[in-house]
Scaffold this motif. Structure first.
Motif, short mmCIF file in Angstrom:
data_model
loop_
_atom_site.label_atom_id
_atom_site.label_comp_id
_atom_site.label_asym_id
_atom_site.label_seq_id
_atom_site.Cartn_x
_atom_site.Cartn_y
_atom_site.Cartn_z
N ARG A 232 -9.34 30.39 21.76
CA ARG A 232 -9.27 28.98 22.13
C ARG A 232 -9.91 28.12 21.06
N SER A 233 -9.22 27.07 20.68
CA SER A 233 -9.84 26.05 19.86
C SER A 233 -10.79 25.24 20.73
N SER A 234 -11.68 24.52 20.09
CA SER A 234 -12.57 23.62 20.84
C SER A 234 -11.87 22.33 21.24
N GLU A 235 -10.64 22.14 20.76
CA GLU A 235 -9.97 20.85 20.93
C GLU A 235 -8.87 20.90 21.98
N VAL A 236 -8.82 19.86 22.79
CA VAL A 236 -7.72 19.63 23.73
C VAL A 236 -7.09 18.30 23.36
N PHE A 237 -5.80 18.31 23.10
CA PHE A 237 -5.10 17.13 22.59
C PHE A 237 -4.20 16.52 23.65
N PRO A 238 -4.04 15.21 23.65
CA PRO A 238 -2.97 14.61 24.45
C PRO A 238 -1.62 15.02 23.86
N VAL A 239 -0.66 15.31 24.72
CA VAL A 239 0.66 15.76 24.27
C VAL A 239 1.67 14.67 24.56
N THR A 240 2.36 14.23 23.54
CA THR A 240 3.40 13.20 23.68
C THR A 240 4.75 13.87 23.88
N PRO A 241 5.43 13.64 25.00
CA PRO A 241 6.72 14.29 25.21
C PRO A 241 7.76 13.82 24.18
N PHE A 242 8.61 14.73 23.80
CA PHE A 242 9.66 14.46 22.83
C PHE A 242 10.89 13.96 23.59
N GLU A 243 11.31 12.72 23.37
CA GLU A 243 12.39 12.13 24.15
C GLU A 243 13.75 12.56 23.62
#
Length: 449
Positions: free
Chosen positions: A147-158
């Motif tokens: 696991r990375s220490s980072e959690v990112f917001p995920v932008t859906p691909f339209e």
């Protein structure tokens, strides 16, 4: 004298989580897919790419969540949290996974000992057993996944349905301007996501594009927490993952949870009815079929097309009563929880005629839903989904719930504003046992002058 320790001496120290140190080479998911595709091109579609004696890792972002029960022992990873270009399914013999690998978590997966191949139509990573990719054993998960220490917001691909290709599989996507087919959400007969009696493993529900009329399937596990919720009858957007059905032969959409459906627009976009007023019926018969003396095979050999577009076995048959034959269909006891079945006429030439009309007779029985519609298209080239179907204003009667109704004429229906080589399509959409109305269609005639 009372002495107090300053409050700041008890303050919680800031939590510092260091990024893990990866001892090896980090490559992209697209590189793994490229190696897998090379093996498939060389050895055939069932070939697998196996990684041995390597210190390579892939990096990916978690876009699935098993918190709602709609995924099980798998993570879907894509190569970027914004504008992704590649995704892969990672099988893990452990559950739940969302507590460690939550949505948006960046992870590194060690490739040594893993294999990649196509399972159920989608690129899949795991452990090879025979020629099947299976889950990573639970006791090796911590060694294989970091696991990375980072959690990112995920932008859906339209994207839109017409964009569906294998390159978008295992990606977090958004599709706007959708609705469920009216036959499964209206008339007080709304289906659940996956709690109908014949939903064995997944509930499959038909979604339609309001922009193009194309359709696809939303698949929901019968083990999901939201399987019993009723489908929304409005229109809106889907945000989730593009995958394929269990057979791997059709694209499916899958939600992480019901919040991925935002259906909040009041107006629907059901097909507009062809505004083509019928003139007095012409004197020339351009096409006629009364189904007399035919078997369904004879009908298909004469140019009719009989197809279940949802992959089931239900289709139109030839029925008979009192020495009269007709085309008939009912989903009763089909055990198919969702079906879309078309009966298309052969080509009918309207190039050299005017004032054309369509007539046919219909009998409705054991009515538990108004699930037959009639369409016309002049650009059918072999694929029902790519043709432009326009709904016809046919008089389709409702019938009794536990018996047959009367046979009544459904026309005349005007066709004078349609030109070219046309096909008439009888579309039957429902699901056993909720919407299984029986229809008999007879004496299909197109006239003109």
């Amino acid at each position: 004298m009372l002495n107090c320790t300053p409050e700041e001496d008890f303050a919680t120290p800031p939590l510092i989580i260091e990024e893990p140190s990866i001892i090896g080479t980090v490559i992209g998911i697209e590189a793994v897919l490229g190696i897998m595709n090379q093996e498939i091109e060389k050895e055939g579609e069932n070939a697998k790419a196996t990684f041995k004696n390597t210190n390579n890792y892939i990096v990916g972002y978690v876009i699935s969540s098993d918190k709602g029960g709609n995924f099980f022992k798998e993570l879907i990873l894509q190569n970027s949290n914004i504008n992704p270009t590649a995704g892969i399914r990672l099988l893990i013999d452990n559950a739940p996974l969302y507590t460690s690998y939550e949505f948006g978590r960046k992870v590194f997966v060690q490739l040594d000992g893993l294999s990649a191949g196509i399972e159920n139509g989608v690129p899949t990573l795991g452990v090879l057993n025979g020629n099947t990719v299976e889950p990573i054993p639970s006791f090796t998960v911590n060694d294989m996944i970091t696991r990375s220490s980072e959690v990112f917001p995920v932008t859906p691909f339209e994207i839109i349905m017409e964009d569906f290709t294998d390159r978008f599989l295992n990606l977090y996507i958004k599709i706007n301007n959708l609705q469920f087919n009216k036959n499964i959400v209206l008339d007080n007969n709304a289906f659940t996501f996956a709690a109908e009696p014949n939903d064995e493993f997944d509930g499959e529900r038909m979604l339609e594009s309001c922009e193009t009329g194309r359709s696809t399937i939303l698949s929901t596990s019968t083990f999901s927490d939201f399987k019993g919720l009723t489908l929304p009858d409005q229109k809106g957007s889907f945000t989730g993952i593009l995958t394929k059905n269990f057979r791997g032969d059709a694209f499916n959409l899958v939600l992480n949870d019901p919040n991925g459906l935002v259906f909040d627009a009041e107006s629907r976009c059901d097909p507009t009815v062809l505004e083509c007023s019928p003139a007095e019926e012409g004197n020339t018969i351009l096409f006629k079929e009364d189904f007399t003396g035919l078997k369904i095979k004879d009908l298909e050999e004469s140019g009719w097309i009989n197809i279940n577009t949802t992959g089931g076995k239900l289709d139109y048959e030839i029925g008979s009563f009192a020495e009269n034959q007709y085309a008939q269909i009912t989903g009763f006891r089909s055990k198919e929880p969702i079906y879309e079945v078309w009966l298309l006429s052969p080509e009918i030439d309207l190039n050299n005629s005017t004032a054309e009309t369509l007539d046919f007779d219909v009998q409705t029985g054991y009515d538990n839903g108004n699930i037959l519609e009639v369409f016309v298209a002049s650009d059918f080239t072999g694929d029902i989904k790519t043709a432009t179907w326009v709904k016809l204003d046919a008089n389709l009667p409702r019938g009794p719930f536990n018996a047959f109704g009367d046979t009544v004429p459904a026309g005349p229906v005007g066709l004078s504003c349609v030109e070219g080589q046309i096909r008439i399509g009888f579309r039957y959409i429902g699901g056993d046992p909720r919407a299984t109305t029986r229809y008999h269609i007879d004496n299909v005639i197109v006239k003109g002058n």
